[in-house]
Design an enzyme around this catalytic site. Structure first.
Site, PDB file in Angstrom:
ATOM      1  N   ARG A  40      41.404  33.549  21.174  1.00 24.11           N
ATOM      2  CA  ARG A  40      40.244  33.143  20.384  1.00 24.11           C
ATOM      3  C   ARG A  40      39.894  34.097  19.240  1.00 24.11           C
ATOM      4  O   ARG A  40      39.030  33.784  18.430  1.00 24.11           O
ATOM      5  CB  ARG A  40      39.014  32.997  21.294  1.00 24.11           C
ATOM      6  CG  ARG A  40      39.124  31.847  22.272  1.00 24.11           C
ATOM      7  CD  ARG A  40      37.793  31.595  22.954  1.00 24.11           C
ATOM      8  NE  ARG A  40      37.881  30.519  23.921  1.00 24.11           N
ATOM      9  CZ  ARG A  40      37.772  29.225  23.620  1.00 24.11           C
ATOM     10  NH1 ARG A  40      37.591  28.855  22.359  1.00 24.11           N
ATOM     11  NH2 ARG A  40      37.851  28.305  24.564  1.00 24.11           N
ATOM     12  N   SER A  88      39.711  37.569  50.279  1.00 29.49           N
ATOM     13  CA  SER A  88      40.611  38.579  50.834  1.00 29.49           C
ATOM     14  C   SER A  88      40.382  38.842  52.324  1.00 29.49           C
ATOM     15  O   SER A  88      41.353  38.949  53.082  1.00 29.49           O
ATOM     16  CB  SER A  88      40.499  39.885  50.038  1.00 29.49           C
ATOM     17  OG  SER A  88      41.031  39.726  48.744  1.00 29.49           O
ATOM     18  N   ASP A  94      49.533  41.989  41.991  1.00 34.61           N
ATOM     19  CA  ASP A  94      49.329  40.750  41.237  1.00 34.61           C
ATOM     20  C   ASP A  94      50.607  40.326  40.518  1.00 34.61           C
ATOM     21  O   ASP A  94      50.943  39.135  40.484  1.00 34.61           O
ATOM     22  CB  ASP A  94      48.210  40.932  40.200  1.00 34.61           C
ATOM     23  CG  ASP A  94      46.826  40.964  40.815  1.00 34.61           C
ATOM     24  OD1 ASP A  94      46.635  40.343  41.875  1.00 34.61           O
ATOM     25  OD2 ASP A  94      45.934  41.609  40.239  1.00 34.61           O
ATOM     26  N   GLY A 101      42.811  38.059  28.584  1.00 31.64           N
ATOM     27  CA  GLY A 101      42.107  39.084  29.341  1.00 31.64           C
ATOM     28  C   GLY A 101      43.051  39.902  30.202  1.00 31.64           C
ATOM     29  O   GLY A 101      44.265  39.930  29.987  1.00 31.64           O
ATOM     30  N   SER A 136      34.864  36.716  47.648  1.00 30.27           N
ATOM     31  CA  SER A 136      36.266  37.082  47.870  1.00 30.27           C
ATOM     32  C   SER A 136      36.843  36.429  49.125  1.00 30.27           C
ATOM     33  O   SER A 136      36.226  36.438  50.195  1.00 30.27           O
ATOM     34  CB  SER A 136      36.398  38.599  47.986  1.00 30.27           C
ATOM     35  OG  SER A 136      37.739  38.953  48.294  1.00 30.27           O
ATOM     36  N   THR A 157      39.140  44.469  43.138  1.00 29.28           N
ATOM     37  CA  THR A 157      38.981  43.444  42.130  1.00 29.28           C
ATOM     38  C   THR A 157      38.137  44.028  41.005  1.00 29.28           C
ATOM     39  O   THR A 157      37.856  45.227  40.984  1.00 29.28           O
ATOM     40  CB  THR A 157      38.366  42.176  42.753  1.00 29.28           C
ATOM     41  OG1 THR A 157      38.357  41.146  41.764  1.00 29.28           O
ATOM     42  CG2 THR A 157      36.970  42.415  43.279  1.00 29.28           C
ATOM     43  N   GLY A 168      44.778  32.425  27.043  1.00 27.67           N
ATOM     44  CA  GLY A 168      43.842  33.512  27.310  1.00 27.67           C
ATOM     45  C   GLY A 168      44.446  34.867  27.029  1.00 27.67           C
ATOM     46  O   GLY A 168      45.658  35.002  26.829  1.00 27.67           O
ATOM     47  N   GLN A 227      49.946  37.815  46.562  1.00 25.92           N
ATOM     48  CA  GLN A 227      49.631  39.224  46.339  1.00 25.92           C
ATOM     49  C   GLN A 227      49.055  39.850  47.602  1.00 25.92           C
ATOM     50  O   GLN A 227      49.269  41.028  47.871  1.00 25.92           O
ATOM     51  CB  GLN A 227      48.713  39.401  45.124  1.00 25.92           C
ATOM     52  CG  GLN A 227      47.312  38.832  45.241  1.00 25.92           C
ATOM     53  CD  GLN A 227      46.368  39.757  45.967  1.00 25.92           C
ATOM     54  OE1 GLN A 227      46.549  40.973  45.967  1.00 25.92           O
ATOM     55  NE2 GLN A 227      45.363  39.176  46.586  1.00 25.92           N
ATOM     56  N   LYS A 252      39.756  47.862  38.784  1.00 25.59           N
ATOM     57  CA  LYS A 252      41.211  47.997  38.731  1.00 25.59           C
ATOM     58  C   LYS A 252      41.686  49.117  37.815  1.00 25.59           C
ATOM     59  O   LYS A 252      42.731  49.718  38.053  1.00 25.59           O
ATOM     60  CB  LYS A 252      41.837  46.672  38.307  1.00 25.59           C
ATOM     61  CG  LYS A 252      41.692  45.563  39.347  1.00 25.59           C
ATOM     62  CD  LYS A 252      42.412  44.303  38.922  1.00 25.59           C
ATOM     63  CE  LYS A 252      42.295  43.219  39.968  1.00 25.59           C
ATOM     64  NZ  LYS A 252      43.039  41.989  39.603  1.00 25.59           N
ATOM     65  N   TYR A 288      41.210  29.344  41.555  1.00 22.95           N
ATOM     66  CA  TYR A 288      41.306  28.662  42.850  1.00 22.95           C
ATOM     67  C   TYR A 288      39.978  28.055  43.277  1.00 22.95           C
ATOM     68  O   TYR A 288      39.916  27.314  44.262  1.00 22.95           O
ATOM     69  CB  TYR A 288      41.838  29.598  43.948  1.00 22.95           C
ATOM     70  CG  TYR A 288      40.983  30.800  44.255  1.00 22.95           C
ATOM     71  CD1 TYR A 288      39.913  30.702  45.136  1.00 22.95           C
ATOM     72  CD2 TYR A 288      41.261  32.039  43.694  1.00 22.95           C
ATOM     73  CE1 TYR A 288      39.140  31.811  45.443  1.00 22.95           C
ATOM     74  CE2 TYR A 288      40.503  33.147  43.992  1.00 22.95           C
ATOM     75  CZ  TYR A 288      39.437  33.030  44.871  1.00 22.95           C
ATOM     76  OH  TYR A 288      38.672  34.130  45.162  1.00 22.95           O
TER      77      TYR A 288
END
Length: 284
Positions: free
Chosen positions: A162, A28, A114, A139, A26, A73, A137, A254, A77, A226
């Site tokens: 998918r 953060s 977010d 998710g 992380s 994270t 995607g 965020q 969540k 990232y």
């Protein structure tokens, strides 16, 4: 901005941290500590703790009055929601909390930065509104992307997925968030590359094959990764002259909102936080 705390309270020892599993990667702590340094919050500390769903209730129960906030994270969540006194409308919209603000009287309030972070990252690159968009995607990040698009997209969102089950989930999220969502099979994902805005929410390597199929003049790509960076798709997109928003942009925006909510101070130092993140990534 202020949350009512006195200058003396701000000068005292206050704690915050990021929780999740795995958590060692992380960024953060780097971002939040950079913000504290710029804001002169010398009594503030920000750490990381490896915490899974089973350990979360005990961790929260053990927090003292010096704790001001938590960043969450995966996989926490959604698991944190029943443990809170309340959550914001933004967090409720996607059933995900990434920010917990702790008050000295013990109240725990959940929020989701977010979604506004995505909107702010796009706005920074000049994307205020789009007529349509594509999401790669399906998710948890994809649902946040839909919530962000609910604020800036005036027309249809096409989600490339998918499986039939994932397609159904994305359509359900669209209905819930007030977004017109059409789903297409992942095998046709190259069509997404012609959209005014493409948001890639997939794991590393998933979109690599699409890089060779870019149109001559791509518009805007928001790739939530990232590390590693740039992805093959982002590198080719940029080489073709398209605008690229990175996962670091999202992470920083965020985190800016988290710092402001947890400390009651603002504006948080976006540029200093981004520099700190870039340096940390470059040293890995």
């Amino acid at each position: 901005m202020s949350d009512g705390r006195t200058a003396t309270e701000h000068a005292g020892r206050r704690r915050a941290a990021v929780l999740g599993s795995p958590i060692a990667h992380s960024l953060s702590p780097v971002l939040h500590r950079a913000a504290y340094a710029e804001l002169g919050l010398t009594g503030w500390s920000y750490d990381r703790f490896e915490t899974d769903e089973a350990a979360l209730p005990g961790f929260l129960a053990g927090l003292g009055p010096e704790w001001a906030g938590l960043s969450l994270t995966m996989p926490l969540k959604r698991a944190v929601i029943p443990l809170l006194d309340g959550i914001s409308d933004t967090a409720a919209a996607v059933e995900a909390v990434n920010t917990v603000v702790l008050t000295e009287d013990g109240r725990r309030t959940g929020d989701n930065t977010d979604i506004p972070g995505m909107v702010a990252a796009l706005r920074e690159r000049g994307v205020e509104s789009v007529e349509s968009a594509a999401v790669l995607g399906a998710g948890a990040t994809a649902s946040s992307a839909l919530a962000a698009l609910a604020r800036i997209c005036t027309g249809e969102v096409v989600a490339y997925v998918r499986s039939a089950a994932r397609a159904a989930e994305m359509r359900q999220w669209g209905e819930r968030l007030g977004v017109e969502v059409r789903t297409e099979d992942w095998d046709d994902a190259a069509r997404a590359l012609h959209a005014p805005l493409v948001i890639a929410t997939t794991p590393a390597g998933t979109t690599d094959a699409l890089a060779a199929r870019l149109p001559e003049r791509p518009a805007t790509l928001f790739d939530v990764l990232y590390e590693p960076w740039p992805t093959e798709l982002a590198a080719r997109w940029s080489a073709y002259g398209g605008a690229v928003v990175s996962g670091l942009d999202l992470l920083v925006h965020q985190a800016v909102l988290q710092v402001e909510r947890m400390t009651g101070r603002g504006p948080a130092p976006l540029a200093a936080m981004r520099r700190a993140g870039e340096l940390a990534l470059a040293s890995r």
